[in-house]
Design a protein around this motif. Structure first.
Motif, PDB file in Angstrom:
ATOM      1  N   LEU A  16     -35.210 -79.311 -74.239  1.00  0.00           N
ATOM      2  CA  LEU A  16     -36.199 -78.819 -73.284  1.00  0.00           C
ATOM      3  C   LEU A  16     -35.958 -77.345 -72.955  1.00  0.00           C
ATOM      4  O   LEU A  16     -36.910 -76.568 -72.822  1.00  0.00           O
ATOM      5  N   ILE A  17     -34.684 -76.971 -72.821  1.00  0.00           N
ATOM      6  CA  ILE A  17     -34.366 -75.560 -72.560  1.00  0.00           C
ATOM      7  C   ILE A  17     -34.928 -74.686 -73.676  1.00  0.00           C
ATOM      8  O   ILE A  17     -35.597 -73.671 -73.427  1.00  0.00           O
ATOM      9  N   ARG A  18     -34.657 -75.071 -74.904  1.00  0.00           N
ATOM     10  CA  ARG A  18     -35.133 -74.279 -76.040  1.00  0.00           C
ATOM     11  C   ARG A  18     -36.655 -74.244 -76.082  1.00  0.00           C
ATOM     12  O   ARG A  18     -37.255 -73.174 -76.308  1.00  0.00           O
ATOM     13  N   LEU A  19     -37.293 -75.389 -75.870  1.00  0.00           N
ATOM     14  CA  LEU A  19     -38.752 -75.450 -75.895  1.00  0.00           C
ATOM     15  C   LEU A  19     -39.359 -74.532 -74.837  1.00  0.00           C
ATOM     16  O   LEU A  19     -40.287 -73.761 -75.116  1.00  0.00           O
ATOM     17  N   VAL A  20     -38.840 -74.606 -73.632  1.00  0.00           N
ATOM     18  CA  VAL A  20     -39.374 -73.794 -72.534  1.00  0.00           C
ATOM     19  C   VAL A  20     -39.170 -72.309 -72.804  1.00  0.00           C
ATOM     20  O   VAL A  20     -40.095 -71.489 -72.653  1.00  0.00           O
ATOM     21  N   GLU A  21     -37.967 -71.939 -73.239  1.00  0.00           N
ATOM     22  CA  GLU A  21     -37.671 -70.521 -73.420  1.00  0.00           C
ATOM     23  C   GLU A  21     -38.359 -69.941 -74.650  1.00  0.00           C
ATOM     24  O   GLU A  21     -38.757 -68.768 -74.644  1.00  0.00           O
ATOM     25  N   GLU A  22     -38.536 -70.756 -75.695  1.00  0.00           N
ATOM     26  CA  GLU A  22     -39.241 -70.261 -76.878  1.00  0.00           C
ATOM     27  C   GLU A  22     -40.719 -70.017 -76.604  1.00  0.00           C
ATOM     28  O   GLU A  22     -41.388 -69.318 -77.365  1.00  0.00           O
ATOM     29  N   ASN A  23     -41.215 -70.572 -75.512  1.00  0.00           N
ATOM     30  CA  ASN A  23     -42.620 -70.356 -75.154  1.00  0.00           C
ATOM     31  C   ASN A  23     -42.771 -69.363 -74.002  1.00  0.00           C
ATOM     32  O   ASN A  23     -43.776 -69.366 -73.298  1.00  0.00           O
ATOM     33  N   GLY A  24     -41.759 -68.504 -73.836  1.00  0.00           N
ATOM     34  CA  GLY A  24     -41.890 -67.361 -72.954  1.00  0.00           C
ATOM     35  C   GLY A  24     -41.504 -67.575 -71.512  1.00  0.00           C
ATOM     36  O   GLY A  24     -41.724 -66.699 -70.673  1.00  0.00           O
ATOM     37  N   HIS A  25     -40.924 -68.736 -71.177  1.00  0.00           N
ATOM     38  CA  HIS A  25     -40.534 -69.008 -69.800  1.00  0.00           C
ATOM     39  C   HIS A  25     -39.014 -68.896 -69.649  1.00  0.00           C
ATOM     40  O   HIS A  25     -38.293 -68.782 -70.641  1.00  0.00           O
TER      41      HIS A  25
END
Length: 214
Positions: A16-25
């Protein structure tokens, strides 16, 4: 968005960390238990928190109880519950303050990353996003003297789709009617529920929350 993530499963939390951060958050905190979630929300005041239901020590409903506690400490703090399970009692508590900014999605039923991220954004903006299975289980608990009984079947259908986070256009496609017909249903829902505020998005949230109360 600034995001807090609470999940005791390390692999899922890191994903989830990677998903969120890869989408600019930005993930401002990632924790694995309820007390740490409450502390993180108090400290960081995130735009939205992603919370699992079952966390240590008993792995029953600690995540939801912590989310309710965090909302009491930081009123209106946006919470998106992401779980394999529907825990109806504390889901009711999470909805009870009628502030909106609440979502409840089931992990196994999230099929598109884009839909998950869209739901996360809508919760952060103060909306409600609920999986249809969550809606169904909440509605089973409704009171017999429910004031929503005045709604017609089509109005109820429109309101359930509103609870799932659909726009009027998406509801029209789902119900196979015109946008104008949906707008009429929505106006009737607002009138029957006595929601006369000027701002329509706020009224949508209030209508959904009123409908889901036990």
């Amino acid at each position: 968005m600034r995001v807090v993530i609470a999940d005791d499963a390390v692999l899922l939390r890191e994903g989830l960390i990677r998903l969120v951060e890869e989408n600019g958050h930005t993930v401002v905190s990632a924790v694995g238990d309820g007390p740490s979630l409450v502390q993180s929300i108090k400290e960081h005041r995130p735009d939205v928190s992603i919370v699992d239901v079952r966390m240590p020590p008993s792995h029953t409903d600690e995540g939801l109880r912590a989310a309710v506690e965090a909302r009491a400490a930081v009123p209106g703090s946006p919470i998106l519950v992401l779980s394999q399970y529907v825990e109806v009692s504390y889901a009711d508590d999470l909805l009870a303050d009628r502030r909106g900014a609440v979502g409840y999605l089931l992990k196994d039923r999230v099929s598109l990353v884009a839909e998950f991220l869209d739901g996360l954004r809508r919760v952060a903006e103060g909306g409600t996003v609920l999986d249809p299975e969550v809606v169904a289980q909440l509605l089973v608990r409704r009171r017999r003297d429910d004031p929503m009984r005045s709604l017609t079947p089509r109005e109820r259908e429109a309101l359930v789709l509103m609870a799932e986070g659909m726009s009027n256009t998406a509801i029209a496609r789902k119900m196979v009617v015109t946008d104008g017909a949906v707008e009429k249903h929505v106006r009737n829902i607002f009138t029957k529920l006595g929601l006369h505020q000027d701002e329509e998005q706020h009224r949508r949230v209030l209508a959904v929350l009123a409908y889901l109360q036990p």
